[in-house]
Design a protein around this motif. Structure first.
Motif, mmCIF file in Angstrom:
data_model
loop_
_atom_site.group_PDB
_atom_site.id
_atom_site.type_symbol
_atom_site.label_atom_id
_atom_site.label_comp_id
_atom_site.label_asym_id
_atom_site.label_seq_id
_atom_site.Cartn_x
_atom_site.Cartn_y
_atom_site.Cartn_z
ATOM 1 N N ALA A 150 0.828 -1.202 0.000
ATOM 2 C CA ALA A 150 0.000 0.000 0.000
ATOM 3 C C ALA A 150 0.866 1.257 0.000
ATOM 4 O O ALA A 150 0.583 2.227 -0.719
ATOM 5 C CB ALA A 150 -0.923 -0.003 1.218
ATOM 6 N N ALA A 151 1.932 1.263 0.817
ATOM 7 C CA ALA A 151 2.824 2.421 0.862
ATOM 8 C C ALA A 151 3.502 2.640 -0.489
ATOM 9 O O ALA A 151 3.638 3.779 -0.956
ATOM 10 C CB ALA A 151 3.883 2.212 1.951
ATOM 11 N N TRP A 152 3.909 1.550 -1.130
ATOM 12 C CA TRP A 152 4.543 1.658 -2.444
ATOM 13 C C TRP A 152 3.560 2.195 -3.484
ATOM 14 O O TRP A 152 3.913 3.030 -4.318
ATOM 15 C CB TRP A 152 5.082 0.294 -2.863
ATOM 16 N N ALA A 153 2.319 1.708 -3.439
ATOM 17 C CA ALA A 153 1.307 2.162 -4.398
ATOM 18 C C ALA A 153 1.042 3.656 -4.261
ATOM 19 O O ALA A 153 0.889 4.360 -5.262
ATOM 20 C CB ALA A 153 0.015 1.377 -4.194
ATOM 21 N N ILE A 154 1.009 4.155 -3.021
ATOM 22 C CA ILE A 154 0.775 5.581 -2.810
ATOM 23 C C ILE A 154 1.978 6.405 -3.253
ATOM 24 O O ILE A 154 1.846 7.407 -3.954
ATOM 25 C CB ILE A 154 0.451 5.855 -1.325
ATOM 26 N N ALA A 155 3.186 5.968 -2.860
ATOM 27 C CA ALA A 155 4.393 6.725 -3.186
ATOM 28 C C ALA A 155 4.631 6.805 -4.688
ATOM 29 O O ALA A 155 5.171 7.796 -5.195
ATOM 30 C CB ALA A 155 5.602 6.102 -2.493
ATOM 31 N N THR A 156 4.233 5.764 -5.424
ATOM 32 C CA THR A 156 4.493 5.721 -6.875
ATOM 33 C C THR A 156 3.263 6.102 -7.691
ATOM 34 O O THR A 156 3.244 5.895 -8.903
ATOM 35 C CB THR A 156 4.947 4.309 -7.284
ATOM 36 N N PHE A 157 2.268 6.679 -7.059
ATOM 37 C CA PHE A 157 0.988 6.926 -7.720
ATOM 38 C C PHE A 157 1.120 7.795 -8.959
ATOM 39 O O PHE A 157 0.409 7.609 -9.955
ATOM 40 C CB PHE A 157 0.014 7.576 -6.732
ATOM 41 N N PHE A 158 2.035 8.763 -8.932
ATOM 42 C CA PHE A 158 2.176 9.701 -10.049
ATOM 43 C C PHE A 158 3.346 9.374 -10.970
ATOM 44 O O PHE A 158 3.701 10.190 -11.827
ATOM 45 C CB PHE A 158 2.342 11.127 -9.518
ATOM 46 N N VAL A 159 3.969 8.222 -10.814
ATOM 47 C CA VAL A 159 5.129 7.896 -11.635
ATOM 48 C C VAL A 159 4.759 7.854 -13.115
ATOM 49 O O VAL A 159 5.495 8.372 -13.965
ATOM 50 C CB VAL A 159 5.768 6.567 -11.189
ATOM 51 N N LEU A 160 3.639 7.244 -13.463
ATOM 52 C CA LEU A 160 3.247 7.158 -14.875
ATOM 53 C C LEU A 160 3.070 8.538 -15.506
ATOM 54 O O LEU A 160 3.642 8.801 -16.576
ATOM 55 C CB LEU A 160 1.967 6.336 -15.025
ATOM 56 N N PRO A 161 2.285 9.451 -14.909
ATOM 57 C CA PRO A 161 2.198 10.790 -15.501
ATOM 58 C C PRO A 161 3.545 11.494 -15.579
ATOM 59 O O PRO A 161 3.817 12.212 -16.548
ATOM 60 C CB PRO A 161 1.231 11.532 -14.565
ATOM 61 N N ILE A 162 4.399 11.303 -14.580
ATOM 62 C CA ILE A 162 5.704 11.960 -14.583
ATOM 63 C C ILE A 162 6.567 11.409 -15.711
ATOM 64 O O ILE A 162 7.235 12.160 -16.431
ATOM 65 C CB ILE A 162 6.394 11.800 -13.218
ATOM 66 N N LEU A 163 6.577 10.087 -15.882
ATOM 67 C CA LEU A 163 7.336 9.499 -16.980
ATOM 68 C C LEU A 163 6.827 10.005 -18.331
ATOM 69 O O LEU A 163 7.606 10.240 -19.253
ATOM 70 C CB LEU A 163 7.243 7.972 -16.935
ATOM 71 N N ALA A 164 5.507 10.165 -18.434
ATOM 72 C CA ALA A 164 4.912 10.587 -19.702
ATOM 73 C C ALA A 164 5.127 12.070 -19.981
ATOM 74 O O ALA A 164 5.371 12.462 -21.128
ATOM 75 C CB ALA A 164 3.418 10.272 -19.708
#
Length: 288
Positions: A150-164
């Motif tokens: 759960a902590a990982w899912a929250i911390a990485t929540f915006f990784v996809l938009p940031i990569l894009a």
């Protein structure tokens, strides 16, 4: 709980409105599903056969390679979807080619992030397996992996938009994602803002019903039972594709809201502000 459900449902409807206006967005998960199907047959299938008949270590290596291939495909297509969604939220009408063209130069970065995601997933599975010998160990492993996941899912929540949208490396993308969450919603969060699970759950109910009905009637009407089960599988796949698409649309809109302090695509500002729920501490609650 009721307010949280209503907020999630409203966000899902607003994401659906974006998808209805630009239906091309749903093609990205379709491409991912087809590519993953072929990759699974070409890599994971032989790996399973190798594991069962010839060499277990070699089979495990092949299956891990296959798992990485599937992870890369999923993240690559989702990042392309995020890029196309950003264009749609700005009033454009992106094509399938637009999305993939936007992330073509970022394949190396996406490959690195896919490796990170796969490694984290494998580590959690290893921990689960190492502590699975006793009931106490299983309980500890379940609690730990659930909290860590759960902590990982929250911390990485915006990784996809940031990569894009930003084109930074995986380390910087993770750092920016975690920092954005912390600065906008605070620490000690217990609820992630994903709406895909809500959509998937609602769409799963008819799939489960069709599957159960198919099994029930298969004894007396085999053809009807098989048809109902096949329909249940189709509904399940469609639910997964729709859930994935709406979730990425929502993440891009929420990232814009969190970083640019503006609401795009007809989303509701209050619903976006309440996308994450901070942990309550007595009578005090961290401000959103």
């Amino acid at each position: 709980m009721g307010g949280r459900f209503r907020r999630g449902w409203n966000l899902a409807k607003q994401s659906w409105a974006i998808l209805r206006a630009d239906r091309t967005l749903v093609l990205f998960p379709v491409v991912a599903a087809v590519a993953c199907l072929f990759a699974g047959m070409l890599i994971i299938g032989p790996g399973i056969a190798l594991f069962a008949t010839a060499s277990k270590p070699a089979g495990v290596v092949v299956m891990v390679i296959g798992g990485y291939a599937l992870t890369f495909i999923g993240i690559y297509c989702s990042t392309a979807l995020a890029a196309a969604t950003a264009k749609a939220l700005d009033g454009g009408h992106p094509t399938l080619g637009d999305g993939f063209a936007a992330v073509r130069s970022r394949r190396g970065v996406i490959a690195q992030w896919a490796l990170v995601q796969l490694t984290v997933g494998l580590l959690l599975q290893v921990i689960q397996g190492l502590l699975n010998d006793s009931s106490v160990g299983r309980l500890v492993a379940t609690i730990f992996t659930s909290l860590a996941g759960a902590a990982w899912a929250i911390a990485t929540f915006f990784v996809l938009p940031i990569l894009a949208l930003e084109g930074v490396g995986p380390k910087e993308a993770f750092t920016r994602s975690a920092r954005t969450i912390r600065e906008r919603w605070g620490e000690g969060l217990v609820g992630a803002g994903s709406i895909g699970g809500l959509v998937f759950l609602c769409a799963m109910l008819p799939a489960i019903g069709l599957g159960v009905l198919g099994v029930a009637v298969a004894g007396s009407a085999l053809a009807v039972g098989i048809a109902l089960i096949a329909l249940a599988v189709v509904v399940f796949v469609c639910a997964a594709i729709l859930s994935s698409t709406l979730n990425v649309i929502f993440r891009v809109a929420l990232y814009r809201f969190a970083t640019e302090q503006r609401v795009v695509g007809g989303f509701d500002a209050d619903a976006l502000a309440g996308a994450f729920q901070p942990k309550k501490r007595g009578r005090r609650q961290a401000a959103i």
